[in-house]
Write an enzyme that holds these catalytic residues in place. Structure first.
Site, PDB file in Angstrom:
ATOM      1  N   LYS A 196     -11.622  -1.814   6.964  1.00  0.00           N
ATOM      2  CA  LYS A 196     -10.960  -2.458   7.581  1.00  0.00           C
ATOM      3  C   LYS A 196     -11.430  -2.864   9.251  1.00  0.00           C
ATOM      4  CE  LYS A 196      -8.507  -2.970   4.019  1.00  0.00           C
ATOM      5  NZ  LYS A 196      -7.679  -2.338   3.484  1.00  0.00           N
TER       6      LYS A 196
ATOM      7  N   ASP B 244      -1.438   6.627   6.437  1.00  0.00           N
ATOM      8  CA  ASP B 244      -2.416   5.757   5.992  1.00  0.00           C
ATOM      9  C   ASP B 244      -2.835   4.997   7.120  1.00  0.00           C
ATOM     10  OD1 ASP B 244      -4.002   3.823   5.049  1.00  0.00           O
ATOM     11  OD2 ASP B 244      -2.782   3.145   3.225  1.00  0.00           O
TER      12      ASP B 244
ATOM     13  N   TRP C 114       0.698  -1.173  -0.011  1.00  0.00           N
ATOM     14  CA  TRP C 114       0.078  -0.122  -0.067  1.00  0.00           C
ATOM     15  C   TRP C 114       0.913   1.187   0.115  1.00  0.00           C
ATOM     16  CZ3 TRP C 114      -4.286  -1.252  -1.986  1.00  0.00           C
ATOM     17  CH2 TRP C 114      -5.053  -2.351  -1.492  1.00  0.00           C
TER      18      TRP C 114
HETATM   19  C1  LIG Z   1      -6.995  -1.901   2.390  1.00  0.00           C
HETATM   20  C2  LIG Z   1      -5.963  -0.722   2.354  1.00  0.00           C
HETATM   21  C3  LIG Z   1      -5.994   0.194   1.106  1.00  0.00           C
HETATM   22  C4  LIG Z   1      -6.654   0.378   0.077  1.00  0.00           C
HETATM   23  O1  LIG Z   1      -8.129   0.593   0.352  1.00  0.00           O
HETATM   24  P1  LIG Z   1      -9.239   0.740  -0.620  1.00  0.00           P
HETATM   25  O2  LIG Z   1     -10.284   1.542   0.074  1.00  0.00           O
HETATM   26  O3  LIG Z   1      -9.585  -0.409  -1.401  1.00  0.00           O
HETATM   27  O4  LIG Z   1      -8.679   1.763  -1.761  1.00  0.00           O
HETATM   28  C5  LIG Z   1      -4.827   0.892   1.555  1.00  0.00           C
HETATM   29  N1  LIG Z   1      -4.313   1.383   2.593  1.00  0.00           N
HETATM   30  C6  LIG Z   1      -4.201   0.074   3.399  1.00  0.00           C
HETATM   31  C7  LIG Z   1      -3.115   0.403   4.504  1.00  0.00           C
HETATM   32  C8  LIG Z   1      -5.065  -0.891   3.425  1.00  0.00           C
HETATM   33  O5  LIG Z   1      -4.958  -1.683   4.389  1.00  0.00           O
END
Ligand SMILES: *Cc1c(COP(=O)(O)O)cnc(C)c1O
Length: 360
Positions: free
Chosen positions: A195, A171, A101
């Site tokens: 998540k 993030d 990511w």
């Molecule tokens: C799942 C995830 C993403 C991507 O998320 P989307 O909402 O599908 O774009 C980005 N960063 C992390 C850390 C993730 O776990």
């Protein structure tokens, strides 16, 4: 009704109480004769839902007044572009690459300016967090970017990087609300909610107010300008109404549970049960540096792909689902987010013990 123990990395398990409440309110939300899915996002009823969600999130995370909370769409991945478009004033930013990511965010940023990889753990398949105490960060970098919890690899920063005075952008998709955070250490904290918070379709961006300006890269779409969203309290266009409503319910559930200090304790307890087992097992092994272990995502392997597959199959039959590791890593991964009860982890470990005995 029969519910499984769902160890999915995302979309992931939600608190049963929240799902039950949503079910109860499905046909008639608090006497208004319609579902939240069917109501105008400009109605008084909905205004209360989104305002309460924001207020509860602010209380949970202790978000200072000089930060805006935005409820947006496009997932975390859309922010990979929105961040450089809004923040790259000098067209330069430092990226710490600790997994897929972070790498995707880094690659996206390269489309908008000079993204500099200042540290990486790619040399050991992202099984650790690099030492970030004294990085070579370009003086004129607009920000330092991290993925704080690496969902796929199962690592987490135990201390934030020394940004040497630069803005920190994080993030936190897979560790959002898993423990208390000091929001003042960040310029931007953001994450997709699917998540650890709610249904897919909502991304929450917490951003310091002075970073919200009209000074964005040329060509930045109106929808991706933080100023557009902030000026309109996330209601510039139709927001993901129902998703935000469920997030709001999860915030209330977290408050009722005792807040983020309590969640941290619970999460540490749960993770310890699984890691302690892995550390003494002769069959199963954790895959990351113990010091960098995530409380949320726990990858493990047997070292034998056929045995891994047998384990996943039998676990699924026993009601422990979505344990297959990410397609890029293989093996297994148990995601044990806030809504996974301790009992789920205990039962999983008991199952693993039994599997180890039977297959020794
Ligand atoms: C799942 C995830 C993403 C991507 O998320 P989307 O909402 O599908 O774009 C980005 N960063 C992390 C850390 C993730 O776990």
């Amino acid at each position: 009704m029969s519910r499984v123990y769902n160890f999915s990395a995302g979309p992931a398990v939600l608190p049963e109480e929240v799902l039950q409440e949503a079910a109860d309110e499905m046909m008639d939300y608090q006497g208004c004769g319609m579902s939240v899915m069917e109501m105008s996002h400009r109605s008084k009823v909905y205004d209360t839902i989104i305002k309460e969600a924001e207020a509860d999130l602010r209380e949970l995370m202790n978000i200072p007044d000089n930060y805006k909370v935005l409820f947006l769409q496009g997932g975390a991945s859309q922010q990979f572009a929105a961040i450089p478009m809004n923040l790259m004033k000098n067209k330069k930013a430092a990226y710490i690459v600790t997994g897929q990511w972070a790498k995707k965010a880094y690659q996206e940023a390269k489309m908008y300016g000079e993204a500099v990889e200042v540290a990486s753990s790619a040399d050991k398949t992202f099984s650790y967090i690099p030492d970030c105490s004294d990085l070579d960060i370009p003086e004129d970098a607009d920000y330092v970017y991290i993925c704080e919890n690496n969902t796929i690899y199962g690592t987490k920063y135990q201390t934030l990087p020394n940004t040497k005075g630069h803005l920190l952008v994080a993030d936190v998709s897979s560790c959002f609300l898993s423990e208390p955070v000091d929001v003042t250490k960040y310029g931007v904290i953001y994450g997709g909610v699917q998540k650890n918070i709610g249904p897919a379709g909502v991304v929450i961006v917490i951003i310091r107010e002075d970073l919200i300006t009209d000074d964005v890269l040329p060509g930045t779409p109106t929808m991706l300008k933080y100023k557009t969203q902030a000026d309109n309290d996330s209601l510039y266009n139709t927001p993901p109404c129902y998703g935000i409503y469920i997030c709001g319910k999860v915030f209330k559930w977290l408050k009722k549970m005792g807040g983020l200090e309590v969640m941290k304790q619970r999460n540490e307890e749960k993770a310890k049960i699984l890691y302690d087992f892995l550390d003494q097992s002769k069959m199963f092994k954790g895959t990351v540096e113990p010091k960098d272990r995530s409380l949320m995502n726990v990858p493990f392997v047997t070292g034998d792909a056929d045995l891994d597959a047998k384990f996943v199959k039998e676990a699924t039959e026993a009601g422990f689902v979505n344990l297959k590791g990410h397609r890029s890593v293989g093996g297994m991964r148990a995601s044990i987010y806030n809504a996974m009860p301790k009992e789920g982890v205990e039962k999983l470990v008991a199952f693993m013990k039994k599997f180890e005995e039977e297959n020794a």
